[in-house]
Design a protein around this motif. Structure first.
Motif, PDB file in Angstrom:
ATOM      1  N   VAL A  41      -5.238  13.296  -6.168  1.00 50.58           N
ATOM      2  CA  VAL A  41      -3.887  12.756  -6.326  1.00 50.58           C
ATOM      3  C   VAL A  41      -3.140  12.932  -5.018  1.00 50.58           C
ATOM      4  CG1 VAL A  41      -1.683  12.952  -7.548  1.00 50.58           C
ATOM      5  CG2 VAL A  41      -3.831  13.250  -8.809  1.00 50.58           C
ATOM      6  N   LEU A  42      -2.538  11.854  -4.544  1.00 52.68           N
ATOM      7  CA  LEU A  42      -1.703  11.898  -3.355  1.00 52.68           C
ATOM      8  C   LEU A  42      -0.271  11.613  -3.775  1.00 52.68           C
ATOM      9  CD1 LEU A  42      -1.136  11.939  -0.278  1.00 52.68           C
ATOM     10  CD2 LEU A  42      -1.621   9.495  -0.283  1.00 52.68           C
ATOM     11  N   ASN A  43       0.633  12.523  -3.426  1.00 51.75           N
ATOM     12  CA  ASN A  43       2.056  12.291  -3.614  1.00 51.75           C
ATOM     13  C   ASN A  43       2.624  12.019  -2.223  1.00 51.75           C
ATOM     14  OD1 ASN A  43       4.929  12.791  -3.691  1.00 51.75           O
ATOM     15  ND2 ASN A  43       4.591  13.531  -5.775  1.00 51.75           N
ATOM     16  N   LYS A  44       2.893  10.750  -1.939  1.00 48.48           N
ATOM     17  CA  LYS A  44       3.334  10.360  -0.605  1.00 48.48           C
ATOM     18  C   LYS A  44       4.665  10.999  -0.232  1.00 48.48           C
ATOM     19  CE  LYS A  44       3.014   5.958   0.387  1.00 48.48           C
ATOM     20  NZ  LYS A  44       2.947   4.471   0.309  1.00 48.48           N
ATOM     21  N   GLY A  45       5.596  11.069  -1.168  1.00 51.59           N
ATOM     22  CA  GLY A  45       6.912  11.638  -0.889  1.00 51.59           C
ATOM     23  C   GLY A  45       6.830  13.108  -0.495  1.00 51.59           C
ATOM     24  N   GLU A  46       5.947  13.851  -1.135  1.00 45.88           N
ATOM     25  CA  GLU A  46       5.755  15.272  -0.824  1.00 45.88           C
ATOM     26  C   GLU A  46       4.830  15.481   0.372  1.00 45.88           C
ATOM     27  OE1 GLU A  46       4.068  17.240  -4.210  1.00 45.88           O
ATOM     28  OE2 GLU A  46       5.852  16.952  -5.439  1.00 45.88           O
ATOM     29  N   GLY A  65     -17.192   7.913  -6.131  1.00 42.08           N
ATOM     30  CA  GLY A  65     -16.858   7.556  -7.503  1.00 42.08           C
ATOM     31  C   GLY A  65     -15.674   8.315  -8.080  1.00 42.08           C
ATOM     32  N   THR A  66     -15.144   9.279  -7.308  1.00 45.54           N
ATOM     33  CA  THR A  66     -13.985  10.035  -7.776  1.00 45.54           C
ATOM     34  C   THR A  66     -12.742   9.158  -7.707  1.00 45.54           C
ATOM     35  OG1 THR A  66     -14.975  12.090  -6.938  1.00 45.54           O
ATOM     36  CG2 THR A  66     -12.604  12.133  -7.402  1.00 45.54           C
ATOM     37  N   GLN A  67     -11.926   9.222  -8.754  1.00 44.93           N
ATOM     38  CA  GLN A  67     -10.684   8.461  -8.798  1.00 44.93           C
ATOM     39  C   GLN A  67      -9.660   9.094  -7.880  1.00 44.93           C
ATOM     40  OE1 GLN A  67      -9.166   7.535 -12.712  1.00 44.93           O
ATOM     41  NE2 GLN A  67      -7.062   7.433 -11.978  1.00 44.93           N
ATOM     42  N   ILE A  68      -8.887   8.240  -7.185  1.00 45.35           N
ATOM     43  CA  ILE A  68      -7.756   8.716  -6.388  1.00 45.35           C
ATOM     44  C   ILE A  68      -6.522   7.946  -6.838  1.00 45.35           C
ATOM     45  CG2 ILE A  68      -8.406   7.198  -4.456  1.00 45.35           C
ATOM     46  CD1 ILE A  68      -6.897   9.262  -2.625  1.00 45.35           C
ATOM     47  N   ASP A  69      -5.488   8.691  -7.218  1.00 42.69           N
ATOM     48  CA  ASP A  69      -4.212   8.103  -7.626  1.00 42.69           C
ATOM     49  C   ASP A  69      -3.193   8.387  -6.523  1.00 42.69           C
ATOM     50  OD1 ASP A  69      -5.203   7.244 -10.129  1.00 42.69           O
ATOM     51  OD2 ASP A  69      -4.920   9.265 -10.929  1.00 42.69           O
ATOM     52  N   ILE A  70      -2.590   7.324  -6.011  1.00 35.05           N
ATOM     53  CA  ILE A  70      -1.645   7.458  -4.916  1.00 35.05           C
ATOM     54  C   ILE A  70      -0.262   7.075  -5.442  1.00 35.05           C
ATOM     55  CG2 ILE A  70      -1.052   6.725  -2.572  1.00 35.05           C
ATOM     56  CD1 ILE A  70      -4.063   5.951  -2.244  1.00 35.05           C
ATOM     57  N   ILE A  82       4.603   3.604   8.475  1.00 34.92           N
ATOM     58  CA  ILE A  82       5.730   3.266   7.607  1.00 34.92           C
ATOM     59  C   ILE A  82       5.365   3.804   6.224  1.00 34.92           C
ATOM     60  CG2 ILE A  82       7.141   1.402   6.643  1.00 34.92           C
ATOM     61  CD1 ILE A  82       6.332  -0.259   9.117  1.00 34.92           C
ATOM     62  N   PRO A  83       5.713   5.066   5.939  1.00 42.43           N
ATOM     63  CA  PRO A  83       5.203   5.725   4.731  1.00 42.43           C
ATOM     64  C   PRO A  83       5.786   5.231   3.411  1.00 42.43           C
ATOM     65  CG  PRO A  83       6.609   7.213   5.965  1.00 42.43           C
ATOM     66  CD  PRO A  83       6.457   5.972   6.794  1.00 42.43           C
ATOM     67  N   GLN A  84       6.974   4.641   3.413  1.00 41.31           N
ATOM     68  CA  GLN A  84       7.563   4.187   2.156  1.00 41.31           C
ATOM     69  C   GLN A  84       7.007   2.832   1.743  1.00 41.31           C
ATOM     70  OE1 GLN A  84       9.707   5.140   4.795  1.00 41.31           O
ATOM     71  NE2 GLN A  84       9.910   7.216   4.003  1.00 41.31           N
ATOM     72  N   GLY A  85       6.712   2.706   0.458  1.00 45.47           N
ATOM     73  CA  GLY A  85       6.269   1.434  -0.096  1.00 45.47           C
ATOM     74  C   GLY A  85       4.761   1.283  -0.120  1.00 45.47           C
ATOM     75  N   HIS A  86       4.319   0.360  -0.964  1.00 45.51           N
ATOM     76  CA  HIS A  86       2.899   0.066  -1.159  1.00 45.51           C
ATOM     77  C   HIS A  86       2.384  -0.853  -0.062  1.00 45.51           C
ATOM     78  CE1 HIS A  86      -0.855  -1.020  -3.058  1.00 45.51           C
ATOM     79  NE2 HIS A  86      -0.460  -2.259  -3.292  1.00 45.51           N
ATOM     80  N   LYS A  87       1.207  -0.572   0.427  1.00 49.68           N
ATOM     81  CA  LYS A  87       0.564  -1.452   1.408  1.00 49.68           C
ATOM     82  C   LYS A  87       0.376  -2.823   0.771  1.00 49.68           C
ATOM     83  CE  LYS A  87      -3.118  -1.691   4.740  1.00 49.68           C
ATOM     84  NZ  LYS A  87      -2.098  -1.747   5.796  1.00 49.68           N
ATOM     85  N   GLN A  88       0.825  -3.856   1.468  1.00 45.69           N
ATOM     86  CA  GLN A  88       0.675  -5.213   0.943  1.00 45.69           C
ATOM     87  C   GLN A  88      -0.134  -6.113   1.865  1.00 45.69           C
ATOM     88  OE1 GLN A  88       4.909  -6.035   0.472  1.00 45.69           O
ATOM     89  NE2 GLN A  88       4.691  -5.726  -1.733  1.00 45.69           N
ATOM     90  N   PHE A  89      -0.003  -5.880   3.166  1.00 43.07           N
ATOM     91  CA  PHE A  89      -0.635  -6.772   4.124  1.00 43.07           C
ATOM     92  C   PHE A  89      -1.289  -5.984   5.254  1.00 43.07           C
ATOM     93  CE2 PHE A  89       3.413  -8.844   2.753  1.00 43.07           C
ATOM     94  CZ  PHE A  89       2.853  -9.721   1.834  1.00 43.07           C
ATOM     95  N   PRO A 102      -1.501   2.582   0.845  1.00 41.58           N
ATOM     96  CA  PRO A 102      -1.451   1.972  -0.487  1.00 41.58           C
ATOM     97  C   PRO A 102      -0.930   2.926  -1.556  1.00 41.58           C
ATOM     98  CG  PRO A 102      -3.674   1.840   0.440  1.00 41.58           C
ATOM     99  CD  PRO A 102      -2.853   2.653   1.371  1.00 41.58           C
ATOM    100  N   GLU A 103      -0.491   2.348  -2.663  1.00 41.75           N
ATOM    101  CA  GLU A 103      -0.113   3.099  -3.861  1.00 41.75           C
ATOM    102  C   GLU A 103      -0.867   2.488  -5.032  1.00 41.75           C
ATOM    103  OE1 GLU A 103       4.155   2.710  -3.996  1.00 41.75           O
ATOM    104  OE2 GLU A 103       4.407   3.924  -2.195  1.00 41.75           O
TER     105      GLU A 103
END
Length: 166
Positions: A37-42, A159-164, A64-71, A78-79
């Motif tokens: 698990v990655l908590n970007k804000g922390e 195969g391990t899940q990562i939640d961002i 640019i750490p805020q927001g989900h990677k889009q492009f 990413p989130e």
């Protein structure tokens, strides 16, 4: 030290294999890591076994750490939920493990805007030369200290899940 002694010492030194000076990566024998698990804000990365946090690490993110990677090229990390899908022991960032970004939704969103979603998102080390670049210096990856990357590399299986999370 005279010149001949110095040259002889340097010749002997150059003949030693580089591996003799490399750090020994310790194998991991603890609880199975079931989720990352990655908590970007922390700026924290957590390795979990079930619901128990086994290890946590400070991280650096995309420029640019805020927001989900889009492009591609947006400098964001990413989130969402992804999978650890590859390992790179020869990474130029010391070691790295790959994240399955972009998924089908990421690709569709980028295409809808006529752009590429990008890719090659990893958790990786700093590889020495990236020290001093500030906290958030990657192009969208997750950076940790080299010694921490060695632990993560040995603890997290493909195969391990990562939640961002934001």
């Amino acid at each position: 030290m005279d010149r001949r002694t110095f040259i002889a010492a340097m010749t002997c030194f150059s003949l030693l294999p580089a591996a003799a000076f490399a750090r020994k990566i310790k194998p991991y024998s603890g609880p199975h890591i079931t989720r990352v698990v990655l908590n970007k804000g922390e700026r924290r990365l957590y390795l979990l076994s079930g619901t128990k946090v086994i290890k946590k690490f400070k991280v650096g993110l995309g420029g640019i750490p805020q927001g989900h990677k889009q492009f591609e090229g947006d400098g964001k990390t990413p989130e969402g939920s992804y999978i650890i899908d590859r390992r790179n022991p020869g990474s130029k960032y010391h070691l790295s493990i790959g994240i399955s970004y972009p998924n089908a939704q990421d690709i569709a969103f980028a295409q809808m805007h006529g752009k590429s979603a990008g890719g090659d998102i990893f958790i990786h080390g700093r590889a020495g030369e990236n020290k001093g670049r500030g906290r958030d210096w990657t192009a969208g990856c997750i950076a940790v200290k080299d010694r921490h990357m060695e632990e993560i590399y040995m603890m997290v299986a493909l195969g391990t899940q990562i939640d961002i999370h934001p």
